[in-house]
Every structure is written in C-alpha cells, then in structure tokens.
Design a protein around this motif. Structure first.
Motif, short mmCIF file in Angstrom:
data_model
loop_
_atom_site.label_atom_id
_atom_site.label_comp_id
_atom_site.label_asym_id
_atom_site.label_seq_id
_atom_site.Cartn_x
_atom_site.Cartn_y
_atom_site.Cartn_z
N SER A 31 48.22 -12.10 11.22
CA SER A 31 49.63 -12.43 10.23
C SER A 31 49.11 -12.29 8.57
CB SER A 31 50.46 -13.50 10.66
OG SER A 31 49.70 -14.66 10.39
N VAL A 32 47.88 -12.97 8.56
CA VAL A 32 47.49 -13.27 7.02
C VAL A 32 47.28 -11.73 6.59
CG1 VAL A 32 45.67 -13.88 5.68
CG2 VAL A 32 46.70 -15.59 7.35
N LEU A 72 53.13 -13.92 1.85
CA LEU A 72 51.92 -14.10 1.98
C LEU A 72 51.03 -15.77 1.66
CD1 LEU A 72 48.68 -13.05 2.16
CD2 LEU A 72 48.98 -12.62 -0.28
N GLN A 73 51.83 -16.46 1.04
CA GLN A 73 51.47 -17.78 0.70
C GLN A 73 51.74 -18.46 1.87
OE1 GLN A 73 50.13 -18.88 -1.91
NE2 GLN A 73 50.10 -21.03 -1.46
N ARG A 90 49.28 -9.82 3.64
CA ARG A 90 48.39 -9.45 2.65
C ARG A 90 48.52 -7.62 2.02
NH1 ARG A 90 43.48 -6.19 2.31
NH2 ARG A 90 42.50 -6.20 0.22
N SER A 141 48.89 -21.46 6.70
CA SER A 141 48.56 -21.58 8.21
C SER A 141 46.92 -21.29 8.25
CB SER A 141 49.18 -20.43 9.10
OG SER A 141 48.68 -19.19 8.79
N ILE A 142 46.29 -20.59 7.57
CA ILE A 142 44.79 -20.59 7.86
C ILE A 142 44.07 -21.77 7.27
CG2 ILE A 142 42.79 -19.62 6.47
CD1 ILE A 142 43.48 -16.99 7.17
N ILE A 198 41.12 -12.83 0.49
CA ILE A 198 41.51 -12.91 1.86
C ILE A 198 40.77 -12.43 2.90
CG2 ILE A 198 43.57 -12.42 3.33
CD1 ILE A 198 45.51 -13.01 0.74
N SER A 224 51.51 -17.68 4.96
CA SER A 224 50.55 -17.20 6.18
C SER A 224 49.11 -17.91 5.62
CB SER A 224 50.49 -15.74 6.22
OG SER A 224 49.99 -15.18 5.01
N LEU A 225 48.83 -17.85 4.59
CA LEU A 225 47.69 -18.66 3.78
C LEU A 225 47.61 -19.94 4.31
CD1 LEU A 225 46.85 -16.73 0.32
CD2 LEU A 225 45.49 -16.71 2.69
N VAL A 279 39.50 -14.59 6.15
CA VAL A 279 39.74 -14.17 7.49
C VAL A 279 38.43 -14.07 8.32
CG1 VAL A 279 40.82 -12.41 9.01
CG2 VAL A 279 41.94 -13.24 6.89
N THR A 307 47.37 -15.66 14.13
CA THR A 307 47.26 -16.21 12.86
C THR A 307 46.67 -15.44 11.87
OG1 THR A 307 47.43 -18.47 13.81
CG2 THR A 307 46.79 -18.32 11.46
#
Length: 186
Positions: free
Chosen positions: A70-71, A96-97, A75, A102-103, A50, A99-100, A54, A67
């Motif tokens: 938040s990830v 966490l899933q 995490r 959104s990446i 992660i 927010s991932l 990022v 964003t």
C-alpha cells in the motif's frame, strides 16, 4: 464632445483597473506555484527514500506485505499525478502520508526493526523531510490564502472569469491522517 471624453475617461479607468487586477492575479498565481515548487522538491526527496524504507522493513516484517504494497502504491500514485495539478497532488500526498504512518507503526511492533540502524537513519531523514514539508506547507497555504482571497473579493471577483483566475486548495492533512494508525497481527 464632453460625452466622448467622459466615455474615453471611463474606458481608460476600466482598462487601468483591468491591468492592475490581471497583474495581481499573475503575481498571486506565481507565488503559489513558487511555494508549491518548494513542496515538490521535498516530496521528490521523500519519494526517493520510500523504496529504501520499504526494503528495510521487508526483512523484518515479511508477513506485512499488504502494508508495504500500500505504501508503494500510494507513492506511485502520488508520483503519477501531473506536476501542474496541485490540487490532485495534495490529495495523493495525504494518502501517501497515511500509508507512511502505517510503516512507522510497524516499527513500533517489531523491536528488532525499531533498533535497525538503516531504519533509524531512514526514519530520521524522513522526519527531516517532513519538517521541511511542514514549513513549506505553511508558506504555500499563506500564498494560497492570499490568492483565493483576492480572487473571491472585489475587484478580483469581477474580473476572475475573464482573466482565468485559478483557485487553489490548501495543503492540509486529511481527517484520516489525524487518527492513530491501527496495526493488527490477527
């Protein structure tokens, strides 16, 4: 004399039943913990990827700071959950899933990012981890089903309180992670 033998016989049967039920609780609990350890290994691999993901996104989407934060927060929150609290860890992993997701939605919005070799490599590694997690999740949920069914049915339910039976939650995706991610640039 016959009554004493009858009482001893009944106590012996109850003791044998108690041992059998206790051993089944131990077996089921250990199977759940073993299944969770497979998930835990994959989660740790995901945690390690992660920050790299990022950092790669940061260069292309600097104004998406919230964003990215938040990830990282999700995490860190997931990593902070004690490893022996499986039910709490499941909840943190669902956040966490989300927010991932959104990446990866940002990747769709930034063509240069989507074409970046590092981003693609990290995305592929994360996809492999997610596939491994899916297989591990299925096995874990099967062991949880067996554990919970035994603890909630006869004879397990009779002795559950006395023998420290532990109920486990299923590792399922939450409702929020089933929805499409919305990315807004306004």
């Amino acid at each position: 004399m016959n009554i004493i033998l009858l009482v001893i016989g009944i106590l012996a049967v109850v003791a044998i039943l108690l041992v059998i039920v206790y051993n089944r609780f131990v077996k089921n609990r250990n199977m759940v913990k073993d299944a969770w350890s497979n998930i835990d290994v994959a989660l740790k691999r995901r945690y390690d990827l992660i920050p790299n993901l990022v950092e790669t996104v940061k260069g292309y989407a600097a104004h998406e700071k919230s964003t990215l934060e938040s990830v990282i927060e999700a995490r860190n929150a997931a990593m902070a959950v004690p490893s022996n609290d499986i039910n709490a860890q499941i909840k943190a992993e669902n956040q966490l899933q989300q927010s991932l997701r959104s990446i990866f939605a940002l990747g769709e919005a930034y063509p240069d990012l989507k074409a970046n070799i590092n981003f693609l490599d990290l995305q592929q590694k994360l996809n492999e981890i997610e596939e491994n997690l899916e297989r591990s999740r299925r096995y874990y949920n099967g062991t949880v089903r067996e554990n919970n069914t035994y603890g909630e049915s006869l004879p397990g339910v009779v002795f559950a309180g006395m023998l420290n039976y532990q109920h486990f939650d299923y590792f399922e995706t939450d409702e929020a992670s089933r929805e499409n991610v919305k990315v807004s640039f306004g």
